[in-house]
Design an enzyme around this catalytic site. Structure first.
Site, mmCIF file in Angstrom:
data_model
loop_
_atom_site.group_PDB
_atom_site.id
_atom_site.type_symbol
_atom_site.label_atom_id
_atom_site.label_comp_id
_atom_site.label_asym_id
_atom_site.label_seq_id
_atom_site.Cartn_x
_atom_site.Cartn_y
_atom_site.Cartn_z
ATOM 1 N N GLU A 126 19.325 -4.050 12.306
ATOM 2 C CA GLU A 126 18.797 -5.076 13.206
ATOM 3 C C GLU A 126 18.183 -6.243 12.429
ATOM 4 O O GLU A 126 18.385 -7.414 12.763
ATOM 5 C CB GLU A 126 17.752 -4.473 14.142
ATOM 6 C CG GLU A 126 18.252 -3.346 15.022
ATOM 7 C CD GLU A 126 18.009 -1.974 14.419
ATOM 8 O OE1 GLU A 126 17.893 -1.007 15.186
ATOM 9 O OE2 GLU A 126 17.938 -1.871 13.174
ATOM 10 N N GLY A 184 6.711 3.124 6.638
ATOM 11 C CA GLY A 184 6.886 1.879 7.376
ATOM 12 C C GLY A 184 5.764 1.594 8.353
ATOM 13 O O GLY A 184 5.240 0.476 8.414
ATOM 14 N N ARG A 185 5.354 2.596 9.127
ATOM 15 C CA ARG A 185 4.317 2.357 10.139
ATOM 16 C C ARG A 185 2.914 2.319 9.545
ATOM 17 O O ARG A 185 1.944 2.132 10.265
ATOM 18 C CB ARG A 185 4.416 3.407 11.243
ATOM 19 C CG ARG A 185 4.363 4.843 10.776
ATOM 20 C CD ARG A 185 4.784 5.792 11.901
ATOM 21 N NE ARG A 185 4.894 7.176 11.478
ATOM 22 C CZ ARG A 185 5.950 7.712 10.874
ATOM 23 N NH1 ARG A 185 6.996 6.954 10.588
ATOM 24 N NH2 ARG A 185 5.983 8.990 10.542
ATOM 25 N N GLU A 195 5.883 8.422 16.602
ATOM 26 C CA GLU A 195 6.856 8.602 15.528
ATOM 27 C C GLU A 195 6.339 9.580 14.487
ATOM 28 O O GLU A 195 7.120 10.265 13.818
ATOM 29 C CB GLU A 195 7.186 7.252 14.875
ATOM 30 C CG GLU A 195 8.419 7.297 13.983
ATOM 31 C CD GLU A 195 8.929 5.922 13.606
ATOM 32 O OE1 GLU A 195 9.806 5.399 14.308
ATOM 33 O OE2 GLU A 195 8.438 5.372 12.602
ATOM 34 N N LYS A 215 20.786 5.659 15.183
ATOM 35 C CA LYS A 215 21.190 4.562 14.306
ATOM 36 C C LYS A 215 22.591 4.797 13.748
ATOM 37 O O LYS A 215 23.417 3.877 13.685
ATOM 38 C CB LYS A 215 20.165 4.405 13.175
ATOM 39 C CG LYS A 215 18.824 3.860 13.647
ATOM 40 C CD LYS A 215 17.733 4.026 12.620
ATOM 41 C CE LYS A 215 17.911 3.170 11.410
ATOM 42 N NZ LYS A 215 16.748 3.236 10.491
ATOM 43 N N HIS A 272 -5.055 -3.420 37.759
ATOM 44 C CA HIS A 272 -4.310 -3.907 38.914
ATOM 45 C C HIS A 272 -2.831 -3.554 38.825
ATOM 46 O O HIS A 272 -2.017 -4.144 39.538
ATOM 47 C CB HIS A 272 -4.504 -5.415 39.052
ATOM 48 C CG HIS A 272 -5.920 -5.796 39.331
ATOM 49 N ND1 HIS A 272 -6.428 -5.893 40.603
ATOM 50 C CD2 HIS A 272 -6.959 -6.058 38.490
ATOM 51 C CE1 HIS A 272 -7.710 -6.227 40.553
ATOM 52 N NE2 HIS A 272 -8.054 -6.333 39.280
ATOM 53 N N LYS A 286 12.502 -2.930 3.465
ATOM 54 C CA LYS A 286 12.372 -2.343 2.130
ATOM 55 C C LYS A 286 13.724 -2.232 1.441
ATOM 56 O O LYS A 286 13.873 -2.578 0.268
ATOM 57 C CB LYS A 286 11.708 -0.971 2.215
ATOM 58 C CG LYS A 286 11.487 -0.321 0.849
ATOM 59 C CD LYS A 286 10.949 1.102 0.955
ATOM 60 C CE LYS A 286 9.519 1.147 1.389
ATOM 61 N NZ LYS A 286 8.935 2.509 1.283
#
Length: 524
Positions: free
Chosen positions: A194, A243-244, A329, A488, A360, A188
């Site tokens: 990153e 964001g999420r 979050e 961050k 398993h 955004k």
């Protein structure tokens, strides 16, 4: 009733039920399934294998009402700034027609624009691969959905790069042709550390004509232009989209290129269907509310700090990771909206993977470990393409696991079976404790007809609204994420230390690690 009174009532029911085994609850009420399952069309939630009964459930619904879940829900849909710490509305539902967008925000026009671009890419046929570069919500949602809707992805192949570890980009582009690859940079602000580092790697890989084959999802037009991406290939969204919760926006561009505009709109329609249900259904019949209060019961009444999310659908193998971010979050908070400390435990640890693989790996601990770990099972009655007998095997495993968790296997049953199989009395005595399953392990099963764009949209919205309801009950802001900011900012201060050899002003442990990294980085 006040919140304090309803909380007390919930805990009274918990004290009554904690010592009761699920075997006993089913023996006393063989019709538990009838009263503890709920449906919205083909979507079913079965909570009959949870350690609660209708009286406890009624108390949980009273709690949701007493803390004002309905009031806060209505405020959210009305566009009020319920994200109070950032002064923002929370209206991702408007992206899919489940709520009205703020006046002046052209949601429909933006949707039409990025879907038209997606169709153009699909129709031209020049692009064979799309790399979406983002992190967090700019990556997890589209990546999860692209995997889930693999049978519908008839456009270019989709790839997702999020980790700043250069290996992620290197492995992704190793077999791709830069001349036939579209790179989408999803940030955004167009400043995410990153994402921008990976975007530069992609740009270098693509060469001099990179700008012609890059697009961006951002509101920073100047930043995009400086990077070489023209405004015609930049698609924005609004600050009322977290964001999420952004997969429904232009962040879904990569997915739209993969599945096409028609199916993308079906995904939105499924989510809008759940929005309308959540907005209008009474609390006692409201699927997100019911799923949420079951979680409250587990976390706060039964004291379970973690939940395993197991999808009996290989294409939903990224669902647990997606819900991890959505839930942890959002509600991993210890401060209430009023600035006071929370009085209860909040956000549980969400984890898991696809069944039957999970059976398993870690199901041993869930069945016989010392901690009680509730499980959410997700399964579809119909496969998209698998042989019916093969799918029956998959579903049989899903149902068997929830059955085994609930009822277990008593020492008497083990001894009887071993004796019938010819074991000696000595073997029976020695092995029975190891083969006994305590049971009484809670689970909820979510069933639907088939995994397709509509049902996926509806399922994701179900989890979104569940998280909202739990945040409202705990009194936290589910829509900020200050907890990710400190790391961050510290990372930014350490970059020149590691890259340029500058001195570190940090604690002795960090300084020691920096010194070791420098030592190990020297040529041997």
């Amino acid at each position: 009733m006040t919140p304090e009174t309803t909380w007390a009532e919930v805990h009274q029911h918990a004290a009554r039920l904690k010592s009761r085994h699920l075997r006993d609850l089913f023996a006393e009420d063989p019709t538990r399934f009838d009263s503890l399952h709920w449906r919205l069309d083909d979507l079913l939630i079965d909570a009959s294998k949870e350690k609660l009964d209708t009286s406890a459930l009624a108390a949980l619904i009273d709690l949701a009402r007493a803390v004002g879940v309905e009031v806060r829900r209505d405020a959210m849909f009305a566009g009020e700034a319920i994200n109070e710490t950032e002064g923002r509305a929370v209206l991702h539902m408007a992206l899919r027609g489940g709520a009205d967008a703020p006046s002046g925000d052209d949601v429909a026009g933006t949707l039409d624009r990025f879907l038209a671009f997606a169709e153009q890419i699909r129709a031209e046929g020049q692009i064979t691969d799309v790399i979406n570069i983002g992190i967090g919500g700019s990556d997890l949602g589209p990546a999860m959905a692209a995997r889930a809707l693999a049978p519908d992805c008839d456009g270019p192949s989709l790839h997702y790069v999020s980790n700043v570890d250069g290996a992620h980009m290197a492995d992704t582009v190793a077999r791709l042709d830069p001349a036939r690859t579209l790179v989408i940079v999803a940030s955004k602000t167009f400043t995410t550390l990153e994402t921008m580092a990976n975007a530069q790697l992609a740009k270098d890989w693509m060469g001099p004509n990179a700008g012609a084959q890059m697009a961006a999802v951002s509101t920073n037009l100047e930043g995009c232009a400086a990077f070489g991406i023209p405004e015609s290939r930049v698609f924005g969204f609004w600050d009322w989209v977290g964001g999420r919760y952004s997969m429904w926006s232009s962040i879904g561009l990569s997915l739209a290129i993969g599945i096409g505009a028609t199916r993308f709109r079906e995904l939105l329609a499924g989510a809008a269907n759940m929005d309308q249900h959540f907005r209008s259904a009474p609390l006692a019949e409201n699927l997100p509310v019911l799923l949420a209060v079951i979680g409250i019961w587990r976390r706060n009444a039964m004291g379970c700090p973690t939940v395993a999310l197991i999808s009996y659908d290989q294409r939903l193998d990224r669902l647990a990771a997606y819900v991890q971010q959505l839930d942890m979050e959002s509600n991993g908070k210890q401060i209430r909206l009023d600035g006071t400390n929370v009085k209860t435990a909040t956000g549980p640890v969400i984890w898991g993977e696809a069944g039957t693989n999970a059976q398993h790996s870690f199901f041993q601990l869930i069945h016989q470990g010392t901690d009680v770990i509730p499980v959410d099972f997700v399964a579809a009655a119909q496969p998209r393409e698998a042989d019916p007998e093969h799918h029956a095997l998959l579903l049989a495993n899903c149902l068997a696991q929830s059955q085994a968790l609930a009822f277990g296997r008593t020492a008497e049953e083990v001894a009887q079976d071993m004796g019938a199989a010819g074991a000696t009395p000595e073997e029976v005595a020695r092995l029975t404790p190891h083969r006994t399953f305590p049971g009484d392990r809670p689970s909820t099963t979510i069933l639907h007809r088939q995994l397709d764009p509509f049902s996926l949209g509806r399922l994701i919205a179900l989890f979104e609204h569940k998280v909202f309801v739990q945040g409202a009950i705990w009194g936290v802001n589910s829509y900020d994420q200050w907890g990710v900011e400190l790391g961050k900012s510290l990372a930014k201060s350490l970059i020149p230390v590691l890259r340029d050899g500058k001195s570190a002003e940090a604690d002795r442990s960090t300084n020691g690690l920096v010194a070791t990294i420098r030592e190990l980085s020297r040529p041997s």
